[in-house]
Write a protein that holds these residues in place. Sequence first.
Motif, short mmCIF file in Angstrom:
data_model
loop_
_atom_site.label_atom_id
_atom_site.label_comp_id
_atom_site.label_asym_id
_atom_site.label_seq_id
_atom_site.Cartn_x
_atom_site.Cartn_y
_atom_site.Cartn_z
N ALA A 318 -6.95 3.91 -3.03
CA ALA A 318 -6.88 3.41 -1.88
C ALA A 318 -7.39 2.17 -1.72
N ALA A 319 -8.64 1.96 -2.35
CA ALA A 319 -9.36 0.68 -2.29
C ALA A 319 -8.51 -0.48 -3.20
N LYS A 320 -7.88 -0.06 -4.29
CA LYS A 320 -6.92 -1.10 -4.99
C LYS A 320 -6.01 -1.47 -4.00
N ALA A 321 -5.33 -0.58 -3.24
CA ALA A 321 -4.24 -0.96 -2.25
C ALA A 321 -4.58 -2.09 -1.37
N VAL A 322 -5.95 -1.87 -0.60
CA VAL A 322 -6.42 -2.69 0.09
C VAL A 322 -6.67 -3.99 -0.60
N ALA A 323 -7.31 -4.13 -1.84
CA ALA A 323 -7.61 -5.32 -2.48
C ALA A 323 -6.48 -6.10 -2.96
N LEU A 324 -5.26 -5.19 -3.48
CA LEU A 324 -4.11 -6.05 -3.71
C LEU A 324 -3.54 -6.58 -2.55
N ALA A 325 -3.46 -5.75 -1.43
CA ALA A 325 -2.94 -6.41 0.00
C ALA A 325 -3.86 -7.58 0.32
N GLU A 326 -5.07 -7.58 0.00
CA GLU A 326 -5.57 -9.08 0.22
C GLU A 326 -5.15 -9.95 -0.60
N ALA A 327 -4.94 -9.75 -1.86
CA ALA A 327 -4.46 -10.65 -2.94
C ALA A 327 -2.99 -11.20 -2.60
N ARG A 328 -2.33 -10.57 -1.73
CA ARG A 328 -1.10 -11.02 -1.36
C ARG A 328 -1.35 -12.02 -0.36
N GLN A 329 -2.28 -12.42 0.25
CA GLN A 329 -2.14 -13.35 1.39
C GLN A 329 -2.45 -14.76 0.92
N PRO A 330 -1.88 -15.63 1.55
CA PRO A 330 -1.96 -17.04 1.05
C PRO A 330 -3.52 -17.51 0.73
N SER A 331 -4.30 -17.02 1.54
CA SER A 331 -5.87 -17.36 1.17
C SER A 331 -6.18 -16.86 -0.21
N PHE A 332 -5.60 -16.07 -0.97
CA PHE A 332 -6.17 -15.75 -2.07
C PHE A 332 -5.64 -16.71 -3.21
N GLN A 333 -4.46 -17.52 -3.12
CA GLN A 333 -4.23 -18.53 -3.79
C GLN A 333 -5.13 -19.74 -3.70
N THR A 334 -5.56 -19.88 -2.50
CA THR A 334 -6.41 -20.92 -2.41
C THR A 334 -7.67 -20.50 -3.17
N TYR A 335 -8.14 -19.40 -3.13
CA TYR A 335 -9.34 -18.90 -3.73
C TYR A 335 -9.22 -18.84 -5.25
#
Length: 485
Positions: A318-335
């Motif tokens: 479940a936590a992987k699902a949340v983290a992967l959802a975060e990584a699909r946000q445009p802000s993650f590419q900036t990071y």
Amino acid sequence: MTDLASQPALAQTESQIYRSILDVISTVEPRVADATAAELRDQRASLKLIASENYASLPVLMTMGTWMSDKYAEGTIGHRFYAACQNIDTVESVAAEHAKALFGAPHAYVQPHSGIDANLVAFWAILATRIEAPELAEKGLKNVNELTGEDWESLRGKLGNQRLLGMSLDAGGHLTHGFRPNISGKMFHQQSYGTDPQTGLVDYDQVAAAAREFKPLILVAGYSAYPRRIDFAKMREIADEVGATLLVDMAHFAGLVAGKVFTGNEDPVPFAHVTTTTTHKSLRGPRGGIVLCQPEYQPAVDRGCPLVLGGPMGHVMAAKAVALAEARQPSFQTYAQAVADNAQAFAEGLMRRGGRLVTGGTDNHLVLLDVSSFGLTGRQAESALLDAGIVTNRNAIPADPNGAWYTSGIRFGTPALTTRGFGTDDFDRVAELVVDVLSGTSVGTTKDGKPSKASYVTEDGLAARTAAGAAELLDKHPLYPGLEL
């Protein structure tokens, strides 16, 4: 955190939640509650430069602390060996959905508990697909349980006697890539490829020559201490030429793949038959693993449990699902781009101050410093830096004269401090602090007065002075801002 900071309106609520959690834990075992609170204080007060560590978001951390951990769910989505697994099916499906979309993979298996587990699943899935399935098909059998006597012993011998070619440990490879102390080195007849002695870079002609001579069933690409990018198209060409399966372990740089810093030939997923990763490190999720694969390997990969895994951990999926959802946000590419930019700035800062880097720089998230130029072993350098509040790990370098225990290198990584909001100027200052510590540290002696590989002596006041400089940086970039315990 740069893009994971709590909104002001939520900060008070989050603080109340975590205070309440620790209060509840304290009613049963206060020492654990105290250690948990102390860990947050320690992480807030240190410069975390370990390349394999990061900071997960509060939503990811909260997701792990639920009753999803209480459910057994051996099997796969929709095909469990326990009843009432519908909610585990949901979180596993969501995590796999995000993983496939994030990495452009045909299939994702999100059950592995760690990177080592992910590699074990991958190894055995390749063996099952390449060796076991053809043997069974030839005999007209459906599964290994139908084999008896000499047929089973013959297949066991074949499964345990295959060849694996991976990057050597001192060149930057990982223990799970075939080294004898690890199970992978006991499963396979293993051989390593290194890097060019002059440049420290992967020599693809040398890898191809080694593959032609050794003829491995599995060619492993990926690294844990190689500060450069890899051309996975070339690695696939080499694998195809010798009939090998290409397995890429991208545990360290998965965040740079997810964040589109590594694209084209530097993105392993389109070229590898099987790709493994952890979900922490540069991906900034919970501790765990994932296997991505091409369709022909899916049936065997999905048998990871019970092949080598126990029951999947529902709370971590479940936590992987949340983290992967975060990584699909445009802000993650900036990071992710900031991680790479900060590594460049840090490397340049070290070299400008006299540091000698393996390969002469970096173009990923990690930097490997040869500390022999300071007259130190890696163990001495690691300890002296830790005394000053700089958390790193010692690491072997190519042809390391000090071996894998004392080493001649220190490995640095930028993902964690980038999560805290550090920029290129901050990392240049960190480089200055690191060089100050190493320049002010000298070799200690053993009890009989001989030079030691472990003990060290630092200048008076150096640790305190460095810690004060680090505190100035850390205060500008608080960890979990608004969270007060």
